[in-house]
Design a protein around this motif. Sequence first.
Motif, mmCIF file in Angstrom:
data_model
loop_
_atom_site.group_PDB
_atom_site.id
_atom_site.type_symbol
_atom_site.label_atom_id
_atom_site.label_comp_id
_atom_site.label_asym_id
_atom_site.label_seq_id
_atom_site.Cartn_x
_atom_site.Cartn_y
_atom_site.Cartn_z
ATOM 1 N N ARG A 44 0.848 -1.185 0.000
ATOM 2 C CA ARG A 44 0.000 0.000 0.000
ATOM 3 C C ARG A 44 0.884 1.236 0.000
ATOM 4 O O ARG A 44 1.854 1.317 0.749
ATOM 5 N N VAL A 45 0.551 2.191 -0.842
ATOM 6 C CA VAL A 45 1.361 3.388 -1.017
ATOM 7 C C VAL A 45 0.524 4.607 -0.660
ATOM 8 O O VAL A 45 -0.663 4.660 -0.955
ATOM 9 N N GLU A 46 1.156 5.577 -0.043
ATOM 10 C CA GLU A 46 0.491 6.852 0.230
ATOM 11 C C GLU A 46 0.694 7.769 -0.973
ATOM 12 O O GLU A 46 1.822 7.993 -1.399
ATOM 13 N N TYR A 47 -0.385 8.266 -1.502
ATOM 14 C CA TYR A 47 -0.319 9.202 -2.632
ATOM 15 C C TYR A 47 -0.441 10.612 -2.065
ATOM 16 O O TYR A 47 -1.511 11.212 -2.062
ATOM 17 N N ASN A 48 0.694 11.147 -1.566
ATOM 18 C CA ASN A 48 0.653 12.427 -0.885
ATOM 19 C C ASN A 48 1.563 13.470 -1.534
ATOM 20 O O ASN A 48 2.014 14.387 -0.891
ATOM 21 N N ARG A 49 1.797 13.283 -2.828
ATOM 22 C CA ARG A 49 2.631 14.229 -3.572
ATOM 23 C C ARG A 49 1.732 15.060 -4.474
ATOM 24 O O ARG A 49 0.525 15.070 -4.314
ATOM 25 N N THR A 50 2.322 15.728 -5.467
ATOM 26 C CA THR A 50 1.501 16.461 -6.434
ATOM 27 C C THR A 50 0.710 15.459 -7.258
ATOM 28 O O THR A 50 1.060 14.271 -7.318
ATOM 29 N N ARG A 51 -0.342 15.905 -7.910
ATOM 30 C CA ARG A 51 -1.131 14.995 -8.758
ATOM 31 C C ARG A 51 -0.264 14.336 -9.808
ATOM 32 O O ARG A 51 -0.387 13.141 -10.075
ATOM 33 N N GLU A 52 0.611 15.121 -10.429
ATOM 34 C CA GLU A 52 1.498 14.587 -11.469
ATOM 35 C C GLU A 52 2.399 13.488 -10.893
ATOM 36 O O GLU A 52 2.544 12.425 -11.488
ATOM 37 N N GLU A 53 2.997 13.748 -9.748
ATOM 38 C CA GLU A 53 3.876 12.761 -9.121
ATOM 39 C C GLU A 53 3.088 11.523 -8.690
ATOM 40 O O GLU A 53 3.575 10.399 -8.826
ATOM 41 N N ASN A 54 1.871 11.727 -8.201
ATOM 42 C CA ASN A 54 1.038 10.584 -7.811
ATOM 43 C C ASN A 54 0.699 9.720 -9.017
ATOM 44 O O ASN A 54 0.740 8.490 -8.937
ATOM 45 N N TYR A 55 0.367 10.346 -10.126
ATOM 46 C CA TYR A 55 0.079 9.561 -11.335
ATOM 47 C C TYR A 55 1.319 8.818 -11.809
ATOM 48 O O TYR A 55 1.230 7.664 -12.245
ATOM 49 N N GLU A 56 2.484 9.453 -11.736
ATOM 50 C CA GLU A 56 3.720 8.769 -12.136
ATOM 51 C C GLU A 56 3.956 7.536 -11.265
ATOM 52 O O GLU A 56 4.350 6.477 -11.767
ATOM 53 N N LEU A 57 3.694 7.643 -9.978
ATOM 54 C CA LEU A 57 3.807 6.507 -9.072
ATOM 55 C C LEU A 57 2.801 5.422 -9.463
ATOM 56 O O LEU A 57 3.131 4.233 -9.495
ATOM 57 N N LEU A 58 1.593 5.835 -9.789
ATOM 58 C CA LEU A 58 0.559 4.886 -10.230
ATOM 59 C C LEU A 58 1.021 4.116 -11.465
ATOM 60 O O LEU A 58 0.849 2.898 -11.545
ATOM 61 N N PHE A 59 1.626 4.810 -12.424
ATOM 62 C CA PHE A 59 2.100 4.148 -13.647
ATOM 63 C C PHE A 59 3.171 3.108 -13.324
ATOM 64 O O PHE A 59 3.176 2.019 -13.892
#
Length: 161
Positions: A6-21
Amino acid sequence: MTAFERVEYNRTREENYELLFRQLEALLEGETNRIANLANASALLYQFLDEVNWAGFYLMEGEELVLGPFQGLPACVRIPLGKGVCGTSAERKETILVDDVDQFPGHIACDAASRSEIVVPMIHQGEVVGVLDIDSPVLSRFDQVDRVHLERYVEILMKHW
């Protein structure tokens, strides 16, 4: 980071999407079963996106879309090509972003709580093989940032089709 933690998506939207990819790529790596990949892809999106009540796939079968892997309440099983947001997206081969589903002519309401929706066609070798469908109980939940990134999400999936 593994694909399963499980990952925390607590960065910018762009950075969160990059993590998702990166997470999606890790989940798809080495797996050839499409249903397994779509199941994991829908689960990943459902836990990543906030304010959504449905995230999943409809797959082309003849001249209609048939329910595939998803997260959320039970859904419509078959959608004719050109009907509703999903069928229209598949027919046009283009992403459709709907701020208010009540304003979309012919909207198919599978969940009465849904207020906005985004549908991205899944195109493989020039043919629509399905759509990614995401619903939200919030009006205007999706924007152009989501559109661009969800289209990329589908592109990653299609590389593994």
